[in-house]
Design an enzyme around this catalytic site. Sequence first.
Site, short mmCIF file in Angstrom:
data_model
loop_
_atom_site.label_atom_id
_atom_site.label_comp_id
_atom_site.label_asym_id
_atom_site.label_seq_id
_atom_site.Cartn_x
_atom_site.Cartn_y
_atom_site.Cartn_z
N ASN A 136 -0.87 -5.31 8.87
CA ASN A 136 -0.92 -4.04 9.59
C ASN A 136 0.38 -3.44 9.30
OD1 ASN A 136 0.65 -5.37 10.81
ND2 ASN A 136 -0.66 -5.27 12.92
N HIS A 138 3.07 -4.62 9.95
CA HIS A 138 4.33 -4.72 10.39
C HIS A 138 5.52 -5.56 9.99
CE1 HIS A 138 1.76 -8.97 11.51
NE2 HIS A 138 2.99 -9.07 10.68
N GLU A 143 4.27 -4.00 14.96
CA GLU A 143 3.26 -3.85 15.77
C GLU A 143 2.23 -1.86 15.27
OE1 GLU A 143 1.57 -6.23 14.63
OE2 GLU A 143 1.50 -8.29 16.18
C1 F6R Z 1 7.84 -13.77 10.60
C2 F6R Z 1 7.92 -11.96 11.17
C3 F6R Z 1 6.15 -11.85 10.40
C4 F6R Z 1 5.84 -12.30 8.74
C5 F6R Z 1 4.67 -11.29 8.43
C6 F6R Z 1 4.00 -11.74 7.05
O1 F6R Z 1 8.95 -13.77 10.65
O2 F6R Z 1 8.50 -11.73 11.53
O3 F6R Z 1 6.52 -9.71 10.13
O4 F6R Z 1 7.02 -11.58 7.42
O5 F6R Z 1 3.60 -11.62 8.96
O6 F6R Z 1 4.02 -12.92 7.67
P1 F6R Z 1 3.86 -14.25 6.12
O7 F6R Z 1 4.61 -13.98 4.89
O8 F6R Z 1 2.43 -14.99 6.38
O9 F6R Z 1 2.36 -13.07 5.09
#
Ligand code: F6R
Length: 242
Positions: A136, A138, A143
């Site tokens: 999304n 973030h 968010e």
């Molecule tokens: C983790 C964080 C999140 C992740 C995001 C992507 O510390 O802040 O923003 O970077 O959710 O997660 P992955 O890399 O598992 O797809």
Amino acid sequence: MKICVFSDYTSLSAACADGIETLIKEKPDAVLGLATGASPEGAYEELIRRSRAGELSFRAVKTFNLDEYCGLPRADRNSYYSFMWEHLFGHIDIAPENARIPDGNAPDLAAECLAYDEAIKEAGGIDLQVLGIGRNGHIGFNEPADAFTKGTHVTRLTKSTIDANKRYFDDNPMPEAAITMGIGTIFSAKRIVLLATGKKKAEAIKNTVQGDISPRQCPASILQLHPDVTLLLDEEAASLLG
Ligand code: F6R
């Protein structure tokens, strides 16, 4: 924004590790902002390899992680504390007191958030921030919302994020709140490297690079205004870029 597209995850991860290694060689007491999740795992593995080979030392490096769940014990295997010690800190020569992660169990969470931003400032600010991105849009746990967040704060996770992460929690309930650096905290980093792989991230990457700068549509779109951002993408994550 600089965009680099790689044909495989190994070379994408090596490029991220190269950026970190170059910085540490120039500035042995560099301040790194770090992320958890699948995206940076390969880069951390590569940093461990280089550290074990004696090519790189984290002795004077300071790190600040982006986020941590609220109310989950540090020892829980799903805490970001456990993740970082398992995937990086436990295998390199970083001083434990230099590896900071927000304390999601602090008795006064608001005070913890203020102290975290203050500690980043006292360290001289983040030289290089590593980011992943949510489907999304973030970054950290910022968010989609009506406004860009500023400093480190407590946030409620959205359904999209809970759905993406709950598979790690088996039958245990997933926390619904987290401490996260704010968009302002992230934006203050001198350099930012964002890693994204797979089709599921393609829409978020398109919105980050080519969308309106909108906290609702894509929190990461604010990165268009930052002077030093590099996106390390695989072909699938880059597939919707025109
Ligand atoms: C983790 C964080 C999140 C992740 C995001 C992507 O510390 O802040 O923003 O970077 O959710 O997660 P992955 O890399 O598992 O797809």
